[in-house]
Design a protein around this motif. Sequence first.
Motif, PDB file in Angstrom:
ATOM      1  N   ASN A 204       0.799  -1.228   0.000  1.00 58.51           N
ATOM      2  CA  ASN A 204       0.000   0.000   0.000  1.00 58.51           C
ATOM      3  C   ASN A 204       0.835   1.284   0.000  1.00 58.51           C
ATOM      4  N   ALA A 205       2.093   1.159  -0.406  1.00 59.81           N
ATOM      5  CA  ALA A 205       2.895   2.385  -0.514  1.00 59.81           C
ATOM      6  C   ALA A 205       2.351   3.215  -1.672  1.00 59.81           C
ATOM      7  N   LYS A 206       2.422   4.532  -1.514  1.00 58.89           N
ATOM      8  CA  LYS A 206       1.945   5.392  -2.610  1.00 58.89           C
ATOM      9  C   LYS A 206       2.900   5.291  -3.792  1.00 58.89           C
ATOM     10  N   PRO A 207       2.386   5.127  -4.998  1.00 56.08           N
ATOM     11  CA  PRO A 207       3.282   5.004  -6.152  1.00 56.08           C
ATOM     12  C   PRO A 207       4.113   6.284  -6.341  1.00 56.08           C
ATOM     13  N   GLN A 208       5.344   6.068  -6.720  1.00 55.52           N
ATOM     14  CA  GLN A 208       6.230   7.219  -6.938  1.00 55.52           C
ATOM     15  C   GLN A 208       6.768   7.234  -8.366  1.00 55.52           C
ATOM     16  N   ILE A 209       6.968   8.430  -8.866  1.00 58.00           N
ATOM     17  CA  ILE A 209       7.593   8.545 -10.183  1.00 58.00           C
ATOM     18  C   ILE A 209       9.107   8.576 -10.007  1.00 58.00           C
ATOM     19  N   VAL A 210       9.822   8.260 -11.062  1.00 54.66           N
ATOM     20  CA  VAL A 210      11.273   8.407 -11.061  1.00 54.66           C
ATOM     21  C   VAL A 210      11.614   9.359 -12.201  1.00 54.66           C
ATOM     22  N   ILE A 211      12.296  10.434 -11.860  1.00 55.32           N
ATOM     23  CA  ILE A 211      12.597  11.437 -12.894  1.00 55.32           C
ATOM     24  C   ILE A 211      13.932  12.101 -12.590  1.00 55.32           C
ATOM     25  N   GLU A 212      14.651  12.438 -13.645  1.00 51.93           N
ATOM     26  CA  GLU A 212      15.900  13.176 -13.492  1.00 51.93           C
ATOM     27  C   GLU A 212      15.552  14.629 -13.133  1.00 51.93           C
ATOM     28  N   GLY A 213      16.365  15.235 -12.272  1.00 53.65           N
ATOM     29  CA  GLY A 213      16.106  16.612 -11.838  1.00 53.65           C
ATOM     30  C   GLY A 213      16.003  17.579 -12.998  1.00 53.65           C
ATOM     31  N   ASN A 214      16.908  17.469 -13.955  1.00 53.19           N
ATOM     32  CA  ASN A 214      16.868  18.387 -15.099  1.00 53.19           C
ATOM     33  C   ASN A 214      15.589  18.211 -15.907  1.00 53.19           C
ATOM     34  N   ALA A 215      15.135  16.970 -16.022  1.00 54.15           N
ATOM     35  CA  ALA A 215      13.889  16.722 -16.757  1.00 54.15           C
ATOM     36  C   ALA A 215      12.718  17.337 -16.001  1.00 54.15           C
ATOM     37  N   ALA A 216      12.767  17.272 -14.675  1.00 58.80           N
ATOM     38  CA  ALA A 216      11.693  17.855 -13.868  1.00 58.80           C
ATOM     39  C   ALA A 216      11.638  19.369 -14.059  1.00 58.80           C
ATOM     40  N   GLU A 385      23.726  17.861  -8.288  1.00 59.97           N
ATOM     41  CA  GLU A 385      23.122  16.793  -7.495  1.00 59.97           C
ATOM     42  C   GLU A 385      21.641  16.640  -7.835  1.00 59.97           C
ATOM     43  N   LEU A 386      20.942  17.761  -7.856  1.00 65.84           N
ATOM     44  CA  LEU A 386      19.519  17.718  -8.191  1.00 65.84           C
ATOM     45  C   LEU A 386      19.322  17.428  -9.679  1.00 65.84           C
ATOM     46  N   GLY A 387      20.107  18.109 -10.501  1.00 61.05           N
ATOM     47  CA  GLY A 387      19.871  18.075 -11.943  1.00 61.05           C
ATOM     48  C   GLY A 387      20.189  16.754 -12.610  1.00 61.05           C
ATOM     49  N   MET A 388      21.293  16.147 -12.241  1.00 58.58           N
ATOM     50  CA  MET A 388      21.748  14.976 -13.005  1.00 58.58           C
ATOM     51  C   MET A 388      21.491  13.642 -12.324  1.00 58.58           C
ATOM     52  N   ASN A 389      20.838  13.665 -11.170  1.00 57.16           N
ATOM     53  CA  ASN A 389      20.437  12.394 -10.570  1.00 57.16           C
ATOM     54  C   ASN A 389      18.977  12.111 -10.855  1.00 57.16           C
ATOM     55  N   TYR A 390      18.653  10.826 -10.828  1.00 53.88           N
ATOM     56  CA  TYR A 390      17.250  10.421 -10.883  1.00 53.88           C
ATOM     57  C   TYR A 390      16.737  10.363  -9.453  1.00 53.88           C
ATOM     58  N   TRP A 391      15.499  10.812  -9.270  1.00 54.26           N
ATOM     59  CA  TRP A 391      14.917  10.873  -7.940  1.00 54.26           C
ATOM     60  C   TRP A 391      13.537  10.223  -7.955  1.00 54.26           C
ATOM     61  N   ALA A 392      13.207   9.624  -6.822  1.00 56.08           N
ATOM     62  CA  ALA A 392      11.840   9.140  -6.636  1.00 56.08           C
ATOM     63  C   ALA A 392      11.053  10.283  -6.004  1.00 56.08           C
ATOM     64  N   SER A 393       9.819  10.430  -6.453  1.00 46.14           N
ATOM     65  CA  SER A 393       9.020  11.533  -5.932  1.00 46.14           C
ATOM     66  C   SER A 393       7.542  11.178  -6.069  1.00 46.14           C
ATOM     67  N   GLU A 394       6.731  11.804  -5.225  1.00 45.95           N
ATOM     68  CA  GLU A 394       5.300  11.680  -5.490  1.00 45.95           C
ATOM     69  C   GLU A 394       5.044  12.336  -6.848  1.00 45.95           C
ATOM     70  N   PRO A 395       4.036  11.878  -7.581  1.00 49.26           N
ATOM     71  CA  PRO A 395       3.784  12.477  -8.899  1.00 49.26           C
ATOM     72  C   PRO A 395       3.540  13.985  -8.767  1.00 49.26           C
ATOM     73  N   PHE A 396       3.895  14.722  -9.790  1.00 47.60           N
ATOM     74  CA  PHE A 396       3.721  16.181  -9.766  1.00 47.60           C
ATOM     75  C   PHE A 396       2.247  16.525  -9.965  1.00 47.60           C
ATOM     76  N   ASN A 397       1.872  17.662  -9.385  1.00 48.99           N
ATOM     77  CA  ASN A 397       0.504  18.148  -9.589  1.00 48.99           C
ATOM     78  C   ASN A 397       0.396  18.861 -10.927  1.00 48.99           C
ATOM     79  N   TYR A 398      -0.689  18.652 -11.587  1.00 46.75           N
ATOM     80  CA  TYR A 398      -0.961  19.337 -12.858  1.00 46.75           C
ATOM     81  C   TYR A 398      -1.080  20.844 -12.609  1.00 46.75           C
ATOM     82  N   LEU A 399      -0.414  21.619 -13.413  1.00 47.16           N
ATOM     83  CA  LEU A 399      -0.474  23.081 -13.259  1.00 47.16           C
ATOM     84  C   LEU A 399      -1.289  23.631 -14.419  1.00 47.16           C
ATOM     85  N   LYS A 400      -2.451  24.149 -14.110  1.00 46.72           N
ATOM     86  CA  LYS A 400      -3.323  24.517 -15.225  1.00 46.72           C
ATOM     87  C   LYS A 400      -3.298  26.011 -15.560  1.00 46.72           C
TER      88      LYS A 400
END
Lengths: 600, 340
Positions: A204-216, A385-400
């Motif tokens: 029941n862990a909340k699903p997390q995305i994996v994304i590179e900092g620069n991509a985020a 560190e932020l930009g070139m690593n991949y990180w697990a994170s809660e999914p991002f909120n849609y920005l409308k």
Amino acid sequence: MSTPQKIVNNFTIKIATINGTGSQSANNILFKTLVRMGIPTSAKNLFPSNIQGLPTWFYIRTNPKGYQSMKRHSEVLIAVNPASMGQDLAEVHPGDVVIYDETTLNIGTPKENVTYYPVPLTKIAKNTFDTPRLRSLLTNTLYVGVMAEIFGLDKNILRSVIEDSFKKKQKAIDVNLKAIDLGIQYAKEHLPKKDPYSYEKIKNAKPQIVIEGNAATALGCIMGGCTVDAWYPITPASSLNEAMDSYGQRLRTDPETKKKKIAVIQVEDELCAIGAAIGAGWMGARAMTASSGPGISLMSEFLGLAYYAEVPVVIVNVQRVGPSTGMPTRTQQADILKCAFASHGDNRHILLFPATVKEAFELGAKSFDIADRLQTPVIVMTDLELGMNYWASEPFNYLKGPFDRGKVLTLKDLENIKSFGRYADIDKDGIPYRTLPGTPHPLAAYFTRGTGHTEIAGYSEDPTVYRTNMLRLEKKFHTAPQYLPKPIVLGDAKAKIGIISAGTNDHAIQEALDDLKIKKTSLKYLRVLAYPFHKEVKDFIKTCDKVIVIDHNRDSQLATLIKLQFCDIAPKIFPIAYSDGLPLDPDFISHKIEEAIAHG
Amino acid sequence: MADMTNRSGFSKQDYQGPPSTLCKGCGHDSITSCIINACYEMGLPPHKLAKLSGIGCSSKSITYLLSHSHGFNAVHGRMPSLATGAEAANHTLKYIGVSGDGDSANIGIGQFMHAVRRNTDMLYIIENNGTYGLTKGQFSATADFHAQSHYGDVNEYQPLDLVQLAIELGAPFVARSFAGDKTQLTSLIKAGLAHKGCAILDVISPCVTFNNHETSTKSYPYVKEHDIPLHELGFVPSFEEITVDYKPGEATEIMLHDGSKLILKKLHNEYDPADRMNALNVLEKGFKEQKIITGLIYYKKDAKPHHELLNLVDVPLRDLTEKDLIPTKEEFDALMKELL
């Protein structure tokens, strides 16, 4: 030896490989598998400024609290690189585990109380796969298979990650799955479990995305409406611009005409990159460039023009280690002062400090609103560190949206006014009104210049005109905080010792604070997200007897910037500055905080 | 007639600017008046024009024209980068970039070359006088070999020829003119404005204060004496019938992107501006004979301007709104799902 107590989901694996051998893809498969198992996981890639052949280390840390910082000690070593073996083995402590390629590595005399799992990785790969390239690549996947068996990775999840990673490339999926199975099989047959470390799936862990900092950051810029990104390749910022390009292809291509709603332009140097971004910003587009230290230095002259002529533009600085070329693949936050005041003359620039991929995404988007609202450069200060690593994170909120396009006079507006002064302070907030080129009205045109100018944008060397304009720009800077993200305050509100920091330092600091809490040290912690600093920063300092400012550089740059803005309370500030190219170490930070408190 | 207007309903005054502060007799002021005339006569609405420049006397000159058009005076040598960004943001304006020999051939040579390489959609005018005026008479990279400065210093460096360079770099429109030849210059400015893509126009523009002495190849007397026009130019805007008097076989007609025509009436010899090697040879021969070749030296049809290479939508990027720019919730959610 008695069976040690089980240690579940709370250890770090260090994988020592060779740059350019394909280890990155195997390591990311491992990382993503752990994330999909619901285990709080962080990954750090420590790589050389080199294409192929030099040592690379990949750290995967799991821990129940979800700490994202980089611990200096790893409990498990995966050794496949003969070149770094000596150093890697020297760092092994009693109680640790070593999995190594026994075909290529001779580890010498085993250490006491260390568990060794020798695996003939190279030999298995050689016997199984046809080409040297495949053998090299799949040696890495093999150790993932071995680890799956020894530490209990969920094999179905592992297989699903492989299938997703090599989407539509069935042959790649097949050989990788085969390598995984061979690794599992070898471990089953030859390597009985002797160590206490294991992974267990968290239900029941909340699903997390994996994304590179620069991509985020790039995705944030897309959501924020960026339409022009002019850039020049530089580590560690290139992947941000490349992500702009690929997100642009995916999200900004007209489905019918295949034409693009974004221009990502690789130009000849950073001078042109910032110039093009400013030209586009002046024209009314949401424009950006992303670079790192050396590139930002080149952009300085243009930054002064954008500041003085009041052109909105976003610059992402993925900071790396300086001075000069420094260590291009290592991390640091030593551009803070340079970016705050970049260019000659009196300049002050807006800085944003994201700490996580989620913040990089959100501030990436918000930076364009801020730039448009304040009509000035906004510099997003991430780091390698932020930009070139991949990180697990809660999914991002849609920005409308909607976007804040700031004070732009349209044709309709112009029809209702008698005169227009580009640099007139109509609203007394220091922010003037602008018009966009192409507006069909005789009042619309004005001349944008880097020379001294009047309220109607005419050339001027008049002392009063110059000073009035400079003071208005200063007023605009005082107006700025209301449009900037507020600092985040954590910890014991009644504490008399405060901590202040910014950006990715947060990961080590949060962990250090938990450690100090156990030791009954009462602390509160403020993390700034933007410069100029909000009044809340001053208020925070006022309620403390002492404020420790933690910097990831040699010269206490954040502390200096805070002292400059709040000089009357500067004596309360006690700087801790440390930088060696690696992400900050939580144990070191906690130790330094204790020292600073004891210092009186 | 004070009330006279062009076909778009604008008077000459709508294209003018405040009085120039350059030296009396400066070639740049002649160029300024040619730009004003060209824009007026073509009937380009002032708000559809944008003027860009770098730093120097030449760059200052855009202050003195088109005061109803937006302008941007950049940093030294970096005008082309502004144009690159502005074009990407809005390809529906006509961009006039005004630079000088110091601004383009010295500090800005990199940006000059790459703007050409990208085929930045602009008329790029170099007001070339071989000297730094604002800083009082130093040599620029276009100064003649062994030229003497105002103070008697001798230039030991080889000159750089931006026209030759532009042709080598693949610019689709390369011309040279002389500030003193208003007829030719005005035609070339019009043609450059009608052309889609990077139009390089190098204009020899004598510096009356620092570089107008007898030995300078960028002085009024020298150019008047040594100017070899390749052709007599006639420019016929898209909205006019061809009435220029020429016999077939004696003229070449170049159709420009907006339907305008540039008519090259042949003078001494056959000259085909589409022949790149020949263009370079003619220039080279000119140098040897100490002649200054003027006219449309090179023209290439169908080179796509940068915004077309970028394959941008028809609506200027800067006019796109949230609806156009923010991916839909579905697209965003799909992306997040893929990242899980």
